[in-house]
Design an enzyme around this catalytic site. Structure first.
Site, short mmCIF file in Angstrom:
data_model
loop_
_atom_site.label_atom_id
_atom_site.label_comp_id
_atom_site.label_asym_id
_atom_site.label_seq_id
_atom_site.Cartn_x
_atom_site.Cartn_y
_atom_site.Cartn_z
N SER A 38 10.20 -4.54 -6.92
CA SER A 38 11.22 -4.24 -7.48
C SER A 38 11.52 -2.77 -7.80
CB SER A 38 11.61 -4.81 -8.71
OG SER A 38 11.80 -6.37 -8.67
N GLU A 73 3.78 -13.16 -0.54
CA GLU A 73 4.49 -14.20 0.34
C GLU A 73 3.83 -14.86 1.34
OE1 GLU A 73 7.79 -11.44 1.19
OE2 GLU A 73 8.50 -11.58 -0.98
N ASN A 75 9.16 -2.31 3.68
CA ASN A 75 8.79 -3.63 3.95
C ASN A 75 10.08 -4.59 4.24
OD1 ASN A 75 7.82 -6.22 4.78
ND2 ASN A 75 7.18 -6.57 2.61
N TRP A 76 10.45 -4.69 5.48
CA TRP A 76 11.93 -5.41 5.78
C TRP A 76 11.76 -6.87 5.69
CZ3 TRP A 76 14.31 -2.38 10.52
CH2 TRP A 76 14.88 -1.05 10.35
N LYS A 77 10.31 -7.25 5.47
CA LYS A 77 10.21 -8.92 5.47
C LYS A 77 11.03 -9.58 6.72
CE LYS A 77 9.46 -8.28 0.45
NZ LYS A 77 9.57 -9.07 -0.63
N GLY A 80 10.66 -8.87 -5.77
CA GLY A 80 12.17 -9.46 -5.51
C GLY A 80 12.82 -10.28 -6.65
N GLU A 90 0.92 -5.00 -6.24
CA GLU A 90 2.27 -5.82 -6.10
C GLU A 90 2.28 -6.76 -7.10
OE1 GLU A 90 4.66 -4.73 -2.77
OE2 GLU A 90 3.65 -6.33 -2.02
N HIS A 92 0.17 -9.83 1.93
CA HIS A 92 1.25 -9.91 1.03
C HIS A 92 1.12 -11.24 0.30
CE1 HIS A 92 5.33 -9.69 -0.23
NE2 HIS A 92 5.13 -8.51 -0.24
P1 PGA Z 1 10.65 -5.77 -3.58
O1 PGA Z 1 9.31 -6.40 -2.46
O2 PGA Z 1 10.67 -4.59 -3.36
O3 PGA Z 1 11.78 -6.51 -3.11
O4 PGA Z 1 10.21 -6.28 -4.60
C1 PGA Z 1 8.23 -5.26 -2.51
C2 PGA Z 1 7.31 -6.08 -1.54
O5 PGA Z 1 7.06 -7.47 -1.16
O6 PGA Z 1 6.66 -5.50 -0.95
#
Ligand code: PGA
Length: 244
Positions: free
Chosen positions: A203, A93, A6-8, A169, A163, A91
């Site tokens: 993470s 976020e 997931n490159w966000k 993150g 998650e 997600h």
């Molecule tokens: P992360 O993000 O690996 O940077 O913790 C995971 C995600 O948000 O899918």
């Protein structure tokens, strides 16, 4: 096994996106055991599609209608027609920064399944919910969207991503033992068909990746570590070694 990058909201131009994609492709041979799915920002999807060899593409979100007067939105049909097979939905976020609710996610999930995409539905508890021993309750609420009978016809394409919000993150991954406990909770949920793959995200790095697979997860959703080609390749190689 699924490994989803997931490159966000990264990188900030197509050249960099292509470079990262090419490095990853060069470092990994397509394997029967591990399906690698890259989820770049919408705007880089076409550019990467031209170059994808043995890799699957996914989007990081989609809208709940297939077309129409919805300024700024990208429909699941558009993604499907572009050659995308997967879409991340719900997600944390997006729940936090865009105010996505379970109701909105339920509508997106329904349409994504209808058009034949494979949705990766993200669920997870906040730190407060974990500290208050409300993990089960929090997940139950998020999973209630699967109750909808209209989802049932295509639900076999669903992938569930556990998650924990506090692990995303933060460089504070969930202890694989705790993640395993949650996996059992999810497997016992009345709305989750037993055959649905459940993957872990939060993470993940090359040191801890295999622990989640050992704990029973069927793949990983990787954010930060998927933007570093060497680390991402290392994760996949570690999983290949453990899988053979
Ligand atoms: P992360 O993000 O690996 O940077 O913790 C995971 C995600 O948000 O899918």
């Amino acid at each position: 096994m699924l490994v989803v990058g997931n490159w966000k909201c990264n990188p900030d131009n197509l050249t960099k996106a292509q470079e990262l994609f090419n490095l990853i492709q060069k470092g990994i041979k397509p394997s029967e055991n591990i399906e690698v799915i890259i989820c770049p920002p919408f705007v880089w999807l076409i550019g990467l599609k031209m170059e994808a060899k043995g890799f699957k593409l996914g989007a990081q979100d989609c809208f709940w209608a297939t077309k129409g007067a919805f300024t700024g939105e990208i429909s699941p049909t558009m993604l499907k027609n572009l050659g995308c097979q997967y879409v991340i939905l719900g997600h944390s976020e997006r729940r936090i920064y865009l105010g996505e609710t379970n109701e909105m996610i339920a509508k997106k999930l329904k349409t994504a399944l209808e058009v034949g995409l494979k949705p990766i539905l993200c669920i997870g508890e906040t730190l407060k919910e974990r500290q208050q021993n409300k993990v089960n309750e929090a997940l139950k609420k998020q999973l209630a969207i699967l109750k909808n009978q209209n989802l049932r016809s295509n639900i076999q394409n669903l992938i569930l991503a556990y998650e924990p919000v506090w692990a995303i993150g933060t460089a504070k991954p969930c202890d694989p033992k705790d993640a395993k406990e949650v996996l059992q909770i999810l497997k016992c949920n009345e709305f989750v068909p037993s055959y649905i793959p459940v993957i872990y995200g939060g993470s993940v790095n090359s040191q801890n990746a295999k622990e989640y697979i050992k704990a029973g997860f069927q793949g990983l959703l990787i954010g930060g570590s998927s933007l570093n080609s060497k680390e991402f390749i290392k994760i996949i190689k570690t999983l290949e070694k453990n899988n053979s």
